[in-house]
Design a protein around this motif. Structure first.
Motif, mmCIF file in Angstrom:
data_model
loop_
_atom_site.group_PDB
_atom_site.id
_atom_site.type_symbol
_atom_site.label_atom_id
_atom_site.label_comp_id
_atom_site.label_asym_id
_atom_site.label_seq_id
_atom_site.Cartn_x
_atom_site.Cartn_y
_atom_site.Cartn_z
ATOM 1 N N GLY A 65 1.177 -1.427 -0.236
ATOM 2 C CA GLY A 65 -0.469 -0.285 0.067
ATOM 3 C C GLY A 65 0.976 1.244 0.308
ATOM 4 N N LEU A 66 2.069 1.329 -0.001
ATOM 5 C CA LEU A 66 3.513 2.176 -0.035
ATOM 6 C C LEU A 66 2.695 3.363 -0.695
ATOM 7 C CD1 LEU A 66 6.332 1.843 1.039
ATOM 8 C CD2 LEU A 66 4.805 3.341 2.126
ATOM 9 N N HIS A 84 -9.154 1.323 -1.819
ATOM 10 C CA HIS A 84 -9.274 0.944 -0.096
ATOM 11 C C HIS A 84 -8.056 0.423 0.169
ATOM 12 C CE1 HIS A 84 -13.147 3.216 -0.187
ATOM 13 N NE2 HIS A 84 -13.160 1.817 -0.371
ATOM 14 N N ALA A 85 -8.063 -1.202 -1.060
ATOM 15 C CA ALA A 85 -7.019 -1.604 -1.395
ATOM 16 C C ALA A 85 -5.322 -1.792 -0.374
ATOM 17 C CB ALA A 85 -6.430 -2.312 -2.567
ATOM 18 N N ALA A 86 -5.278 -0.265 -1.158
ATOM 19 C CA ALA A 86 -3.663 0.620 -0.533
ATOM 20 C C ALA A 86 -3.881 0.687 1.212
ATOM 21 C CB ALA A 86 -3.525 1.368 -1.304
ATOM 22 N N ASP A 87 -5.015 1.104 0.611
ATOM 23 C CA ASP A 87 -5.006 2.002 2.952
ATOM 24 C C ASP A 87 -5.256 1.038 3.378
ATOM 25 O OD1 ASP A 87 -5.584 4.553 1.782
ATOM 26 O OD2 ASP A 87 -7.300 4.512 1.460
ATOM 27 N N ILE A 88 -5.834 0.183 3.589
ATOM 28 C CA ILE A 88 -5.934 -1.333 4.212
ATOM 29 C C ILE A 88 -4.421 -2.130 3.493
ATOM 30 C CG2 ILE A 88 -7.223 -3.314 4.386
ATOM 31 C CD1 ILE A 88 -9.789 -2.038 2.755
ATOM 32 N N SER A 89 -4.202 -1.632 3.095
ATOM 33 C CA SER A 89 -1.991 -2.743 2.873
ATOM 34 C C SER A 89 -1.835 -1.350 4.233
ATOM 35 C CB SER A 89 -1.844 -2.818 1.601
ATOM 36 O OG SER A 89 -2.174 -3.810 1.197
ATOM 37 N N ARG A 90 -1.676 -0.815 4.005
ATOM 38 C CA ARG A 90 -0.536 0.294 4.736
ATOM 39 C C ARG A 90 -1.527 0.239 6.155
ATOM 40 N NH1 ARG A 90 -1.397 3.733 0.883
ATOM 41 N NH2 ARG A 90 -2.972 4.997 2.400
ATOM 42 N N VAL A 138 6.305 0.985 11.990
ATOM 43 C CA VAL A 138 5.918 2.355 12.644
ATOM 44 C C VAL A 138 6.975 3.357 11.588
ATOM 45 C CG1 VAL A 138 6.151 4.064 14.373
ATOM 46 C CG2 VAL A 138 6.437 0.620 14.832
ATOM 47 N N ILE A 139 6.029 4.283 11.256
ATOM 48 C CA ILE A 139 6.429 5.116 10.088
ATOM 49 C C ILE A 139 5.394 6.828 10.622
ATOM 50 C CG2 ILE A 139 5.793 6.397 8.165
ATOM 51 C CD1 ILE A 139 4.342 3.391 6.671
ATOM 52 N N ARG A 140 6.943 7.497 10.791
ATOM 53 C CA ARG A 140 6.953 8.973 11.237
ATOM 54 C C ARG A 140 7.687 9.333 10.014
ATOM 55 N NH1 ARG A 140 8.715 10.350 16.820
ATOM 56 N NH2 ARG A 140 9.133 12.883 15.512
ATOM 57 N N THR A 141 6.073 10.221 9.314
ATOM 58 C CA THR A 141 6.249 11.203 8.423
ATOM 59 C C THR A 141 6.506 12.744 8.729
ATOM 60 O OG1 THR A 141 4.813 10.256 6.960
ATOM 61 C CG2 THR A 141 5.254 12.361 6.396
ATOM 62 N N LEU A 158 -2.775 -2.347 7.540
ATOM 63 C CA LEU A 158 -2.826 -3.941 7.635
ATOM 64 C C LEU A 158 -1.505 -3.866 8.455
ATOM 65 C CD1 LEU A 158 -5.163 -5.999 6.325
ATOM 66 C CD2 LEU A 158 -4.938 -5.264 8.473
ATOM 67 N N THR A 159 -0.099 -3.524 7.644
ATOM 68 C CA THR A 159 1.149 -3.656 7.550
ATOM 69 C C THR A 159 1.730 -2.642 8.844
ATOM 70 O OG1 THR A 159 1.496 -3.392 5.062
ATOM 71 C CG2 THR A 159 3.684 -2.729 6.412
ATOM 72 N N ALA A 160 1.516 -1.600 9.159
ATOM 73 C CA ALA A 160 1.611 -1.289 10.467
ATOM 74 C C ALA A 160 1.540 -1.466 11.472
ATOM 75 C CB ALA A 160 0.654 0.538 10.203
ATOM 76 N N ILE A 161 0.345 -3.162 11.278
ATOM 77 C CA ILE A 161 0.596 -3.178 12.722
ATOM 78 C C ILE A 161 0.345 -4.761 12.651
ATOM 79 C CG2 ILE A 161 -1.861 -2.575 13.821
ATOM 80 C CD1 ILE A 161 -3.791 -4.477 12.972
ATOM 81 N N GLY A 162 1.615 -5.139 10.907
ATOM 82 C CA GLY A 162 2.723 -5.892 11.723
ATOM 83 C C GLY A 162 2.040 -7.405 10.744
ATOM 84 N N ILE A 163 1.280 -7.096 9.892
ATOM 85 C CA ILE A 163 0.254 -8.292 9.334
ATOM 86 C C ILE A 163 0.944 -8.118 7.667
ATOM 87 C CG2 ILE A 163 -1.900 -8.945 8.404
ATOM 88 C CD1 ILE A 163 -3.084 -8.120 11.115
#
Lengths: 415, 415
Positions: free
Chosen positions: A15-16, B21-27, B178-181, B29-34
């Motif tokens: 999703g990046l 949606h797919a990209a938003d959901i991916s990000r 974890v992402i910091r922007t 999920l990835t953020a919580i280690g899935i």
């Protein structure tokens, strides 16, 4: 012809990066009469790509894939395609020449990994890439035709338009999918569904379906066939949809509510002035989206402070005190005041509570009062809109534009 | 946990609407280690959805699907999910109540088709939807956990953030990406790249990369691991980025330019009034995005007509005549006039040519004059912005907000 679209890349699966290729390719295929069965997005591992290719060629006549053709080791689409086809990878002379010429023209030297890009599954054909190093690949896997293009947007767009689509058009001439979209505002989805139930029957041709966004419902009408055969079918359905949904229809295709309002202002030679509180200039900003609106839009005031409502818009102080800023009398006074100040044909007033704070039991978050004033009088309406602050403002702005549209449709103005 | 993301909708498969949606959901999920294995997009037929669900639950522990939960007959996700799970559809009392309460709160009546939205596969749980009629569904199909959310963007976003992610987080605590922007405005990408070259080295941990949009550059800093181990690494990098990029940094994460301006207004106890011509209320609309801005934003005027510039904003008629509406003196008079009228701490004036028509050799499309007035005087600036009408207006609004931000950072105001 049934197609599957395959997008390859770790940054897409995570999703990046947003995959816009699948939608672009879908529209292009649909437009030449190819039915798209599904899209799939997979990680860039060779095993994942091979599995996705195998599944796709088992169900589709055509597979269009993007990504994984670069020079680095995480680009495995060539290997996966060869494995799915059960053939070895050979170095392709044409591809090697392309790489050498590319580097020479730019004064660069090629590293060993660059030559990975010259490998091709045995029996496959190359697709020229005038703007990058990665040639595309056209291969037959089982009964399916497979096209692979680079994932770099500019390279993909050009290869699709100049090479892949022409090759497909030659294979299946004369056929197209044509889409008409009728846009509506103000009718509930369930009501639209009931009024169009016979048109929306599954398997009917043309296909009629609805899509909802931002309080609007788009009715998509589409069919595949020879364009001259389809056109009258779509015309008939669009006319039926317009007839059945009446005033809820505000346009077709890309037309927005603000375009409809601007067209009506031009038709009526009417001018407009806006007084906005909770929408905070959003109605003005939407109208200013339309080129040439400066002829009709005289002034917009975001009267956030009560003093601005009184002094600039002309809301009587006692009305404000007696009813509060979010009230029917204040909305009406805003519409009438801003109209009088600008000697405009039409005045709009919008006042409400966009939240998240500021709501009470009597005046909840989402309560918005609208008023439209013209020479015949002032109409007002109340809505309780749902959503967060941004959504309430968006919905309120659309409601206001629609109110203007309906009023401009029904009345006439002196020049 | 391995996840498959499923997007359902004819308008997505045909490319009529872009699937974000797919990209938003991916990000998320990835953020919580899935780990996200793949995305799939399918047509809204019950057979296609069922087949996609069966394939997904066979390979993944988690399936997150969106779309097909509306009231019309082309919304078949409920039926397909029940078929894939091998259970019947029952009317769910909670869902029925939600529909009835929803309609009641809005004074609407429900039609028969609405009650399709109360059907749920036996044994499934509902997911609350505070902003729409379609409840989400949580069901177990085989060994996989399946979440289905509505496709309507605002409903999906809220349900994902408030319900689905918390439920998943409870199920699988521990590892995370974890992402910091760090967000910047006004520095060129090549300069940012040079200043951060060592941080952006490939394979470095944390990973540091840039993304450009709308004239802004976001610096993403991210790493995967135990949150307590990652946090100090990200903190150190974010601090380095801030130090090296200085005033160009306006915020972190989701913060927008308007948030930075609003925070500075609050800190300075300063009030503001806006006079906008070519931006047409966009600066006001952006500021009004910020909850609580009503305390600081006194008034915004979209002075499109010259009469509005003179009468409401107080631009002297001879200045307008001598220099034309798009000129430095008029921008300055707008900023000073709107400030004086509202007795605001700060006044902003923006006037320019958004196009597509109206440009001349001397004053081309894209020319915009900006002015900011405060008790210390008036600053002005000129930009020639590129892009179409919408892009020029967006860039002009951002430029104006950034000018306000820099001015508010550097000055102090009397209470």
């Amino acid at each position: 012809v049934r197609a599957v679209i395959l997008s390859i890349g770790a940054e897409l699966v995570s999703g990046l990066r947003l995959d816009t290729h699948a939608a672009d390719i879908s529209r292009a295929l649909t437009a030449i009469g190819i039915e798209v069965a599904r899209h799939e997005t997979v990680d860039d591992g060779a095993g994942e790509i091979e599995a996705a290719l195998r599944a796709a060629v088992a169900e589709a006549d055509l597979v269009v894939a993007t990504g994984g053709l670069g020079p680095t080791l995480d680009d495995c689409t060539r290997e996966a395609l060869a494995a799915a086809a059960g053939v070895p990878l050979d170095e392709n002379a044409e591809a090697r020449e392309h790489l050498v010429a590319w580097a020479k023209a730019r004064g660069r030297t090629l590293s060993q990994s660059n030559f990975r890009q010259a490998l091709l599954p045995r029996g496959a054909k190359t697709i020229p890439n005038p703007v990058g190093t990665a040639l595309g690949i056209e291969a037959r896997v089982g009964k399916a035709l497979v096209f692979v293009m680079p994932g770099v947007p500019a390279e993909m767009a050009r290869m699709l338009g100049e090479e892949v689509l022409p090759r497909l058009r030659r294979a299946a001439p004369g056929c197209a999918t044509v889409i008409r979209t009728v846009r509506t505002y103000g009718a509930a989805e369930s009501i639209v569904g009931e009024k169009l139930a016979d048109l929306m029957a599954p398997k009917r041709r043309p296909h009629v379906g609805t899509a909802v966004h931002g309080g609007m419902i788009d009715v998509h009408i589409y069919a595949t066939g020879a364009p001259e055969e389809i056109a009258p079918l779509l015309d008939a359905d669009a006319a039926a949809v317009r007839r059945r949904l009446g005033d809820a229809v505000f346009g077709e295709g890309d037309e927005r509510l603000e375009d409809a309002v601007a067209a009506l202002l031009a038709k009526r030679r009417a001018t407009i002035a806006l007084a906005e509180s909770c929408t905070g200039g959003l109605v003005a900003a939407k109208l200013v989206n339309v080129p040439g609106i400066s002829e009709f839009l005289l002034e917009g005031v975001v009267c956030y402070a009560n003093e601005s409502k009184v002094r600039t818009v002309g809301v009587p102080e006692d009305v404000l005190r007696a009813h509060g800023a979010v009230s029917e009398p204040v909305a009406r006074a805003m519409a009438e005041g801003i109209r009088a100040r600008n000697r405009a044909s039409v005045g709009l007033g919008v006042t409400g509570i966009a939240g998240p704070a500021g709501g009470t039991a009597e005046k909840p978050v989402g309560l918005v009062w609208f008023a439209v004033a013209d020479q015949g009088g002032t109409a007002s309406a109340k809505e309780i809109l749902s959503g967060d602050r941004a959504l309430i403002r968006e919905r309120a702005a659309n409601y206001a534009l629609n109110m203007l549209r309906l009023m401009l449709m029904r009345q006439s103005f002196p020049g």
